[in-house]
Scaffold this motif. Structure first.
Motif, PDB file in Angstrom:
ATOM      1  N   MET A 266      -6.422 -61.838   5.542  1.00  0.00           N
ATOM      2  CA  MET A 266      -6.844 -60.688   6.494  1.00  0.00           C
ATOM      3  C   MET A 266      -6.580 -59.269   5.396  1.00  0.00           C
ATOM      4  SD  MET A 266      -5.650 -61.485  10.021  1.00  0.00           S
ATOM      5  CE  MET A 266      -5.635 -60.002  10.753  1.00  0.00           C
ATOM      6  N   LYS A 267      -5.343 -59.206   4.919  1.00  0.00           N
ATOM      7  CA  LYS A 267      -4.873 -57.965   4.045  1.00  0.00           C
ATOM      8  C   LYS A 267      -5.755 -57.763   2.896  1.00  0.00           C
ATOM      9  CE  LYS A 267      -0.277 -57.514   5.654  1.00  0.00           C
ATOM     10  NZ  LYS A 267       1.354 -57.345   5.321  1.00  0.00           N
ATOM     11  N   ALA A 309     -18.629 -54.413   5.173  1.00  0.00           N
ATOM     12  CA  ALA A 309     -17.327 -53.863   4.888  1.00  0.00           C
ATOM     13  C   ALA A 309     -16.584 -53.481   6.392  1.00  0.00           C
ATOM     14  CB  ALA A 309     -17.027 -52.870   4.196  1.00  0.00           C
ATOM     15  N   GLY A 310     -17.740 -53.015   7.343  1.00  0.00           N
ATOM     16  CA  GLY A 310     -17.458 -52.775   8.538  1.00  0.00           C
ATOM     17  C   GLY A 310     -17.278 -53.952   9.491  1.00  0.00           C
ATOM     18  N   ARG A 311     -17.945 -55.044   9.364  1.00  0.00           N
ATOM     19  CA  ARG A 311     -17.880 -56.403  10.080  1.00  0.00           C
ATOM     20  C   ARG A 311     -16.345 -56.825   9.752  1.00  0.00           C
ATOM     21  NH1 ARG A 311     -23.938 -58.670   9.410  1.00  0.00           N
ATOM     22  NH2 ARG A 311     -24.985 -57.389  10.836  1.00  0.00           N
ATOM     23  N   THR A 312     -16.153 -56.740   8.468  1.00  0.00           N
ATOM     24  CA  THR A 312     -14.809 -57.532   8.094  1.00  0.00           C
ATOM     25  C   THR A 312     -13.726 -56.642   8.695  1.00  0.00           C
ATOM     26  OG1 THR A 312     -15.596 -58.050   6.041  1.00  0.00           O
ATOM     27  CG2 THR A 312     -13.176 -57.566   6.229  1.00  0.00           C
ATOM     28  N   LEU A 313     -13.666 -55.421   8.819  1.00  0.00           N
ATOM     29  CA  LEU A 313     -12.666 -54.473   9.560  1.00  0.00           C
ATOM     30  C   LEU A 313     -12.813 -54.968  10.997  1.00  0.00           C
ATOM     31  CD1 LEU A 313     -12.858 -51.057   7.621  1.00  0.00           C
ATOM     32  CD2 LEU A 313     -11.193 -53.166   7.261  1.00  0.00           C
ATOM     33  N   LEU A 317      -9.579 -56.427  13.330  1.00  0.00           N
ATOM     34  CA  LEU A 317      -9.046 -55.586  14.526  1.00  0.00           C
ATOM     35  C   LEU A 317      -9.077 -56.415  15.655  1.00  0.00           C
ATOM     36  CD1 LEU A 317     -10.807 -52.234  14.214  1.00  0.00           C
ATOM     37  CD2 LEU A 317      -8.289 -52.602  13.862  1.00  0.00           C
ATOM     38  N   LEU A 318     -10.054 -57.396  15.681  1.00  0.00           N
ATOM     39  CA  LEU A 318     -10.227 -58.402  16.923  1.00  0.00           C
ATOM     40  C   LEU A 318      -8.904 -59.474  16.865  1.00  0.00           C
ATOM     41  CD1 LEU A 318     -14.198 -58.698  17.284  1.00  0.00           C
ATOM     42  CD2 LEU A 318     -12.324 -57.692  18.806  1.00  0.00           C
ATOM     43  N   GLU A 319      -9.013 -59.783  15.414  1.00  0.00           N
ATOM     44  CA  GLU A 319      -7.777 -60.981  15.413  1.00  0.00           C
ATOM     45  C   GLU A 319      -6.284 -60.468  15.765  1.00  0.00           C
ATOM     46  OE1 GLU A 319      -6.173 -64.666  14.670  1.00  0.00           O
ATOM     47  OE2 GLU A 319      -8.333 -63.812  15.199  1.00  0.00           O
ATOM     48  N   CYS A 320      -6.330 -59.163  14.976  1.00  0.00           N
ATOM     49  CA  CYS A 320      -5.141 -58.350  15.496  1.00  0.00           C
ATOM     50  C   CYS A 320      -4.804 -58.264  16.848  1.00  0.00           C
ATOM     51  CB  CYS A 320      -4.805 -57.024  14.828  1.00  0.00           C
ATOM     52  SG  CYS A 320      -4.692 -57.219  12.997  1.00  0.00           S
ATOM     53  N   LYS A 321      -5.752 -58.077  17.551  1.00  0.00           N
ATOM     54  CA  LYS A 321      -5.588 -57.846  19.058  1.00  0.00           C
ATOM     55  C   LYS A 321      -5.285 -58.974  19.900  1.00  0.00           C
ATOM     56  CE  LYS A 321      -7.953 -55.462  23.073  1.00  0.00           C
ATOM     57  NZ  LYS A 321      -9.060 -54.651  23.494  1.00  0.00           N
ATOM     58  N   ASP A 324      -0.706 -62.326  18.747  1.00  0.00           N
ATOM     59  CA  ASP A 324       0.417 -61.700  19.274  1.00  0.00           C
ATOM     60  C   ASP A 324       1.251 -61.765  17.993  1.00  0.00           C
ATOM     61  OD1 ASP A 324      -0.380 -60.627  21.690  1.00  0.00           O
ATOM     62  OD2 ASP A 324       0.471 -62.659  22.743  1.00  0.00           O
ATOM     63  N   ASN A 325       1.235 -62.662  17.103  1.00  0.00           N
ATOM     64  CA  ASN A 325       2.049 -62.738  15.855  1.00  0.00           C
ATOM     65  C   ASN A 325       1.918 -61.760  14.806  1.00  0.00           C
ATOM     66  OD1 ASN A 325       3.541 -65.238  17.012  1.00  0.00           O
ATOM     67  ND2 ASN A 325       1.452 -66.496  16.249  1.00  0.00           N
ATOM     68  N   ILE A 326       0.916 -61.270  14.780  1.00  0.00           N
ATOM     69  CA  ILE A 326       0.545 -60.097  13.913  1.00  0.00           C
ATOM     70  C   ILE A 326       1.063 -58.733  14.277  1.00  0.00           C
ATOM     71  CG2 ILE A 326      -1.115 -58.995  12.571  1.00  0.00           C
ATOM     72  CD1 ILE A 326      -3.174 -61.401  12.964  1.00  0.00           C
ATOM     73  N   LYS A 327       1.993 -58.251  13.653  1.00  0.00           N
ATOM     74  CA  LYS A 327       2.902 -57.127  14.143  1.00  0.00           C
ATOM     75  C   LYS A 327       2.624 -55.986  13.159  1.00  0.00           C
ATOM     76  CE  LYS A 327       5.043 -59.618  17.360  1.00  0.00           C
ATOM     77  NZ  LYS A 327       4.674 -59.468  18.685  1.00  0.00           N
ATOM     78  N   ASP A 328       1.608 -56.178  12.177  1.00  0.00           N
ATOM     79  CA  ASP A 328       1.310 -55.164  11.261  1.00  0.00           C
ATOM     80  C   ASP A 328       0.376 -53.975  12.076  1.00  0.00           C
ATOM     81  OD1 ASP A 328       0.877 -53.531   9.038  1.00  0.00           O
ATOM     82  OD2 ASP A 328       0.642 -55.060   7.763  1.00  0.00           O
ATOM     83  N   HIS A 329       1.012 -53.070  12.449  1.00  0.00           N
ATOM     84  CA  HIS A 329       0.220 -51.947  13.228  1.00  0.00           C
ATOM     85  C   HIS A 329      -0.360 -51.120  12.012  1.00  0.00           C
ATOM     86  CE1 HIS A 329       1.921 -52.866  16.868  1.00  0.00           C
ATOM     87  NE2 HIS A 329       3.241 -52.821  16.440  1.00  0.00           N
ATOM     88  N   ALA A 330       0.007 -50.973  11.012  1.00  0.00           N
ATOM     89  CA  ALA A 330      -0.846 -50.363   9.800  1.00  0.00           C
ATOM     90  C   ALA A 330      -1.986 -50.971   9.448  1.00  0.00           C
ATOM     91  CB  ALA A 330       0.240 -50.226   8.584  1.00  0.00           C
ATOM     92  N   LEU A 331      -1.996 -52.195   9.470  1.00  0.00           N
ATOM     93  CA  LEU A 331      -3.112 -52.789   9.325  1.00  0.00           C
ATOM     94  C   LEU A 331      -4.311 -52.400  10.379  1.00  0.00           C
ATOM     95  CD1 LEU A 331      -4.295 -55.228   7.380  1.00  0.00           C
ATOM     96  CD2 LEU A 331      -4.031 -56.819   9.260  1.00  0.00           C
TER      97      LEU A 331
END
Length: 342
Positions: A266-267, A309-313, A317-321, A324-331
């Motif tokens: 993801m990063k 690029a927009g679709r990737t972002l 975002l959807l995966e981060c939401k 719950d294991n993803i805690k990288d708010h900066a991402l």
């Protein structure tokens, strides 16, 4: 015609009329180039079906003319025609790959079926019918940017050839699934490490003159600036595709590879997406990009790169939401800011 719009329309209409003449369908350099140019025009005008049909015609004529084969062992062609043949083939090859990555079409040309070499890194001024000259020292050849671009499209062919992610309905006993795995085109590793290594090798070999550096961006040479930016964004577009594929594998196979592997993918995808957006916006701010001109084909594919690029972002975002294991708010924050900038 005195402007790009009327000139392009006039050329397109003239091409349609000339197609009815005897011999208009012969596989020559002229018919290949004319079909490719009209395909580019039609795609730029948004007539995708017509443009892609003309591109298919250009590819067919290109192969019928033998442009995909080396002629270095024959004395039939002089240096100018030899170079024009090579340049024409690689232009057609590049558009075949662009149609694949931007419009989801299966590629028609495979490098494994071709043995034509790359064009020489020599500008037109130093090539005559008698001899292929030498590029003067200290004067970078414009062909370097062309060849470097095509090398990235070669890598893209490998990315396109990766084994497709199986759909939920597919089973291990499916004949098509097993046959696909056996095809020579799908021998690349599942995580595209070979493709990524080729991109790294490409970066190391790129001359500094064509790299995005402070010196390049401060240059008054518009061609140097725009080509360097184009190469930079295409490089990161390839990297984004590689990381996005790895990300998709983690989504399709939850738990396989661990959370660290998914977050790294993801990063990596986000990092390249941000580079694409930032550099295109920078070039736009310099007034070197015209989105409204349908003949400005770079602008057309800038739009497609920004869309991907927009679709990737958004996917990140959807995966981060949802995870719950993803805690990288900066991402999440940087992805949102980049989407706003678009």
């Amino acid at each position: 015609p005195k402007d790009n719009f009327s000139a392009g329309a006039h050329y397109f209409d003239l091409f349609q009329k000339l197609r009815s003449l005897p011999g208009a369908d012969r596989p020559t350099l002229y018919t290949v180039q004319s079909a490719l140019l009209t395909a580019v025009y039609a795609i730029g005008r948004g007539r995708l079906s017509k443009g892609l049909a003309l591109l298919s015609e250009a590819i067919t004529l290109c192969l019928d003319a033998g442009l995909h084969r080396s002629v270095e062992h024959y004395d039939h062609f002089d240096p100018i025609e030899t170079e024009v043949r090579k340049r024409t083939f690689w232009a057609v090859y590049a558009w075949d790959k662009q149609a694949a990555i931007y419009f989801g079409r299966p590629p028609m040309i495979r490098l494994r079926d071709c043995d034509v070499p790359e064009p020489e890194l020599v500008d037109d001024d130093y090539i005559t019918r008698e001899a292929l000259g030498t590029q003067p020292a200290g004067k970078p050849s414009l062909m370097t940017a062309f060849v470097s671009t095509n090398r990235l499209y070669v890598i893209i062919e490998g990315v396109l050839d990766v084994h497709p992610i199986p759909r939920p309905s597919a089973t291990s006993t499916s004949f098509l699934s097993r046959a696909t795995s056996a095809l020579s085109g799908f021998r690349q590793s599942k995580d595209l490490k070979e493709a990524e290594a080729l991109v790294d090798e490409w970066c190391a070999a790129l001359p500094p003159y064509w790299a995005v550096t402070a010196d390049t961006m401060a240059s008054r040479d518009v061609i140097r600036i725009t080509q360097a930016e184009r190469l930079h964004c295409l490089e990161h577009f390839v990297r984004m595709l590689i990381h996005r594929y790895r990300f998709s594998l983690h989504i399709a196979n939850p738990g396989v590879g661990g959370e660290q592997g998914k977050e790294a993918a993801m990063k990596g995808a986000q990092r390249s997406a941000l580079q694409i957006i930032a550099k295109h916006l920078e070039i736009s701010s310099l007034g070197l990009m015209t989105y409204s001109d349908p003949l400005f084909i770079d602008g057309l594919f800038v739009i497609h790169q920004l869309t991907q690029a927009g679709r990737t972002l958004i996917a990140i975002l959807l995966e981060c939401k949802s995870d719950d294991n993803i805690k990288d708010h900066a991402l999440m924050a940087s992805s949102l800011e980049a989407l706003k900038a678009c």
